[in-house]
Design a protein around this motif. Structure first.
Motif, PDB file in Angstrom:
ATOM      1  N   VAL A 443       0.846  -1.185   0.000  1.00 23.01           N
ATOM      2  CA  VAL A 443       0.000   0.000   0.000  1.00 23.01           C
ATOM      3  C   VAL A 443       0.888   1.244   0.000  1.00 23.01           C
ATOM      4  O   VAL A 443       1.975   1.235   0.567  1.00 23.01           O
ATOM      5  CB  VAL A 443      -0.935  -0.040   1.235  1.00 23.01           C
ATOM      6  CG1 VAL A 443      -0.217   0.407   2.481  1.00 23.01           C
ATOM      7  CG2 VAL A 443      -2.173   0.784   0.997  1.00 23.01           C
ATOM      8  N   GLN A 444       0.437   2.299  -0.688  1.00 24.43           N
ATOM      9  CA  GLN A 444       1.241   3.521  -0.742  1.00 24.43           C
ATOM     10  C   GLN A 444       1.246   4.184   0.628  1.00 24.43           C
ATOM     11  O   GLN A 444       0.204   4.271   1.272  1.00 24.43           O
ATOM     12  CB  GLN A 444       0.688   4.535  -1.768  1.00 24.43           C
ATOM     13  CG  GLN A 444       0.318   3.969  -3.103  1.00 24.43           C
ATOM     14  CD  GLN A 444      -1.125   3.464  -3.110  1.00 24.43           C
ATOM     15  OE1 GLN A 444      -1.629   2.916  -2.134  1.00 24.43           O
ATOM     16  NE2 GLN A 444      -1.782   3.660  -4.229  1.00 24.43           N
ATOM     17  N   ASP A 445       2.405   4.643   1.010  1.00 21.75           N
ATOM     18  CA  ASP A 445       2.510   5.393   2.266  1.00 21.75           C
ATOM     19  C   ASP A 445       1.646   6.639   2.213  1.00 21.75           C
ATOM     20  O   ASP A 445       1.427   7.206   1.156  1.00 21.75           O
ATOM     21  CB  ASP A 445       3.962   5.799   2.515  1.00 21.75           C
ATOM     22  CG  ASP A 445       4.611   4.825   3.489  1.00 21.75           C
ATOM     23  OD1 ASP A 445       5.794   4.982   3.737  1.00 21.75           O
ATOM     24  OD2 ASP A 445       3.906   3.930   3.988  1.00 21.75           O
ATOM     25  N   LEU A 452      -7.799   3.806   3.451  1.00 20.03           N
ATOM     26  CA  LEU A 452      -7.274   2.486   3.802  1.00 20.03           C
ATOM     27  C   LEU A 452      -8.389   1.568   4.287  1.00 20.03           C
ATOM     28  O   LEU A 452      -8.445   0.393   3.923  1.00 20.03           O
ATOM     29  CB  LEU A 452      -6.208   2.609   4.896  1.00 20.03           C
ATOM     30  CG  LEU A 452      -4.923   3.352   4.536  1.00 20.03           C
ATOM     31  CD1 LEU A 452      -4.001   3.441   5.748  1.00 20.03           C
ATOM     32  CD2 LEU A 452      -4.220   2.670   3.392  1.00 20.03           C
ATOM     33  N   VAL A 453      -9.267   2.123   5.111  1.00 23.95           N
ATOM     34  CA  VAL A 453     -10.377   1.327   5.625  1.00 23.95           C
ATOM     35  C   VAL A 453     -11.246   0.828   4.465  1.00 23.95           C
ATOM     36  O   VAL A 453     -11.614  -0.348   4.401  1.00 23.95           O
ATOM     37  CB  VAL A 453     -11.212   2.151   6.638  1.00 23.95           C
ATOM     38  CG1 VAL A 453     -12.555   1.493   6.914  1.00 23.95           C
ATOM     39  CG2 VAL A 453     -10.428   2.333   7.937  1.00 23.95           C
ATOM     40  N   ASP A 454     -11.527   1.742   3.521  1.00 21.87           N
ATOM     41  CA  ASP A 454     -12.352   1.349   2.372  1.00 21.87           C
ATOM     42  C   ASP A 454     -11.665   0.272   1.539  1.00 21.87           C
ATOM     43  O   ASP A 454     -12.289  -0.682   1.083  1.00 21.87           O
ATOM     44  CB  ASP A 454     -12.667   2.573   1.501  1.00 21.87           C
ATOM     45  CG  ASP A 454     -13.638   3.511   2.195  1.00 21.87           C
ATOM     46  OD1 ASP A 454     -14.333   3.052   3.130  1.00 21.87           O
ATOM     47  OD2 ASP A 454     -13.677   4.708   1.837  1.00 21.87           O
ATOM     48  N   ARG A 455     -10.357   0.455   1.362  1.00 21.15           N
ATOM     49  CA  ARG A 455      -9.608  -0.525   0.581  1.00 21.15           C
ATOM     50  C   ARG A 455      -9.602  -1.890   1.302  1.00 21.15           C
ATOM     51  O   ARG A 455      -9.781  -2.930   0.674  1.00 21.15           O
ATOM     52  CB  ARG A 455      -8.173  -0.020   0.362  1.00 21.15           C
ATOM     53  CG  ARG A 455      -7.294  -0.971  -0.424  1.00 21.15           C
ATOM     54  CD  ARG A 455      -7.755  -1.116  -1.868  1.00 21.15           C
ATOM     55  NE  ARG A 455      -7.090  -2.259  -2.502  1.00 21.15           N
ATOM     56  CZ  ARG A 455      -7.649  -3.061  -3.394  1.00 21.15           C
ATOM     57  NH1 ARG A 455      -8.883  -2.848  -3.782  1.00 21.15           N
ATOM     58  NH2 ARG A 455      -6.981  -4.061  -3.916  1.00 21.15           N
ATOM     59  N   VAL A 459     -10.668  -5.620  -0.033  1.00 19.67           N
ATOM     60  CA  VAL A 459      -9.734  -6.739  -0.063  1.00 19.67           C
ATOM     61  C   VAL A 459     -10.179  -7.885   0.836  1.00 19.67           C
ATOM     62  O   VAL A 459     -10.101  -9.055   0.474  1.00 19.67           O
ATOM     63  CB  VAL A 459      -8.324  -6.250   0.359  1.00 19.67           C
ATOM     64  CG1 VAL A 459      -7.369  -7.414   0.539  1.00 19.67           C
ATOM     65  CG2 VAL A 459      -7.789  -5.273  -0.674  1.00 19.67           C
ATOM     66  N   SER A 460     -10.686  -7.545   2.029  1.00 21.00           N
ATOM     67  CA  SER A 460     -10.988  -8.587   3.017  1.00 21.00           C
ATOM     68  C   SER A 460     -12.410  -9.115   2.894  1.00 21.00           C
ATOM     69  O   SER A 460     -12.696 -10.232   3.314  1.00 21.00           O
ATOM     70  CB  SER A 460     -10.797  -8.042   4.435  1.00 21.00           C
ATOM     71  OG  SER A 460     -11.810  -7.093   4.732  1.00 21.00           O
ATOM     72  N   GLY A 461     -13.300  -8.310   2.344  1.00 27.43           N
ATOM     73  CA  GLY A 461     -14.703  -8.713   2.291  1.00 27.43           C
ATOM     74  C   GLY A 461     -15.397  -8.620   3.643  1.00 27.43           C
ATOM     75  O   GLY A 461     -16.552  -8.999   3.781  1.00 27.43           O
TER      76      GLY A 461
END
Ligand SMILES: *Cc1c(COP(=O)(O)O)cnc(C)c1O
Length: 498
Positions: A443-445, A452-455, A459-461
């Motif tokens: 992940v980009q710094d 990040l939470v949305d991503r 990713v995790s579902g």
């Protein structure tokens, strides 16, 4: 049953007194005078009950001065679907090889601390009533990130209480900081400390046991108590979920009633794993207790060598709730393993505070090694474990639980142990989104926390916990940062202000 202190085995107080006081005036920790038992028949019976009623049975054995009505008042107000996102309260996953994961983070703050801190305010206010105490209770909390928020949520606007939380300024995740800095409630205070968790904990312990401060407080109609796992009211609720998980697994057929189950616990202050030890000593067929640490591996070294040595570099890791060099609850375990030798405990823990190190006897070391296994891993291994577990099983681990999984995998690689195993999962991956995402995909710094939470959701579902989503729009209320030496003055200042 009564409660004694690890530093004075002659002391006799009730559970209600132990919970109200938090820590013994001699600096020791309270613990029950004996360990009650639970039979296989009782475990079978528990399997048919909802979580709150399982808790009634376990609490009934430890809080012998509470009536069944008082206990049920506490458990039913804490363990319900208003506070927890799942009816099971603690959710058991399916099998990953021989292991099952016990998700202890479906409470309001998304960490396992809710399991105890949702009920502690009820236990505490019930205890005060039983003791005929009419002082206002001031809860002082030292936190490595999760206890603080869980305690704030538990105690916010509870009549007759105030709560003050100290956290290490650079020692918590950004989500943890945001959770605390935006805390609502009229009786709450949050302050960052220029130091690490041990500085926070030492400061709080010092204030608690300073007679001059106590007198000043009493003059103002106030008294201190603790919401840290030095309080027996934190420990007892943690025993419940090990008893409950065993009953549940046997009911589901994951194990047979009577079959040995190992437990792996990501460990910091040694509270959670001590609760597993208590469950085992009650009669729950728990085998090895596997103590998992991050690179702050003071416990791994201790369990291997019998030498506890906090004189070492302290590392800030991606599992910050385990960044601890002084594991308070070890004192309770050592008291039990020395058959209540309070002089020995005073000697060892005196040395810990003056020299930073002590060495247990060979006899105690042998007892420790008979019950416990230990291991550690660094951040790179933690992240690799998150990555591999996700690839293999599609399951997203948080950084703390990943430490436990890695130590478990190392344990079975080393010993060939095929015993069914329970892995305690202590936090939602959303509390540590940056590290978890970094592990799963580069992940980009500097990405915004909520991006990040949305991503991570993609990713995790996993659904985003509503309590974390709601923080986005809450104003920051607390920005104080002080030095450890200023804690006492800060606390007294706050208390005389209002
Ligand atoms: C507090 C905490 C731990 C450590 O638990 P102890 O009872 O202090 O050993 C581990 N993981 C998480 C996420 C925590 O919040």
């Amino acid at each position: 049953m009564f409660y004694k202190s690890t530093r004075d085995s002659g002391l006799k107080v009730t559970a209600a007194q132990a919970i109200a006081q938090g820590i013994s005036a001699d600096g020791g920790l309270f613990l029950p005078s004996e360990i009650p038992t639970i039979t296989m028949e009782e475990l079978k019976g528990l399997a048919e009950l909802p979580y709150a009623e399982r808790a009634d049975v376990v609490f009934g054995k430890f809080l012998t001065d509470f009536t069944p009505e008082e206990i049920h008042y506490c458990t039913s107000h804490a363990y319900n679907t208003k506070n927890f996102e799942t009816e099971a309260i603690a959710e058991l996953t399916g099998a990953f090889g021989n292991a099952h994961i016990l998700e202890l983070w479906h409470g309001p703050t998304c960490a396992f601390k809710d399991m105890a801190l949702q009920i502690l305010p009820y236990l505490l206010t019930t205890s005060l009533k039983k003791n005929g105490e009419d002082k206002e209770v001031v809860i002082l909390v030292a936190t490595s990130g999760d206890t603080g928020k869980a305690a704030l949520e538990g105690f916010r606007d509870v009549p007759g209480t105030r709560i003050m939380v100290f956290y290490p300024e650079h020692g918590v995740s950004s989500m943890q900081k945001r959770q605390m800095a935006t805390q609502e409630g009229g009786n709450v205070q949050v302050c960052a400390l220029e130091g690490n968790f041990d500085d926070c904990q030492n400061g709080v312990k010092r204030i608690f046991t300073d007679p001059a401060v106590k007198d000043k407080l009493a003059a103002g109609g106030k008294m201190f108590s603790s919401a840290n796992s030095i309080n027996w009211g934190r420990l007892a609720p943690q025993i419940v979920y090990y008893v409950s998980a065993y009953a549940e697994m046997a009911k589901r057929g994951d194990i047979a009633f009577g079959e040995t189950l190992n437990a792996v616990v990501p460990t910091g202050n040694f509270g959670n794993i001590l609760a597993a030890y208590y469950a085992k000593k009650m009669g729950v067929p728990i085998g090895k207790l596997i103590c998992a640490s991050n690179i702050n591996k003071v416990l791994t070294d201790f369990l291997e060598t019998g030498v506890y040595d906090r004189n070492r570099a302290f590392f800030a890791t991606c599992s910050p709730s385990m960044d601890i060099l002084i594991s308070s609850n070890l004192e309770r375990l050592l008291f039990l393993l020395t058959d209540g030798d309070d002089a020995q405990i005073r000697d060892w823990f005196g040395k810990l505070s003056t020299e930073g190190t002590y060495t247990v006897t060979d006899e105690v070391k042998a007892k420790l090694q008979a019950e416990f296994a230990a291991g550690f891993c660094d951040d790179a291994q933690t992240k690799q474990t998150i990555h591999e577990f996700k690839e293999k099983y599609g399951y997203t681990l948080d950084t703390h639980t990943a430490v436990a999984v890695k130590v478990y995998l190392d344990h079975i690689a080393k010993t060939g142990d095929t015993t069914k195993t329970l892995i305690a999962s202590t936090a939602s991956p959303y509390k540590f989104s940056a590290s978890v995402l970094d592990a799963i995909e580069d992940v980009q710094d500097g990405a915004d926390e909520y991006a990040l939470v949305d991503r991570l959701a993609q990713v995790s579902g996993l659904p985003i916990p509503p309590s974390l989503a709601a923080l986005k729009d809450k104003p920051v209320r607390f920005t104080d940062v002080i030095r450890p030496a200023e804690m006492e003055r800060y606390v007294l200042g706050q208390l005389t202000k209002a």
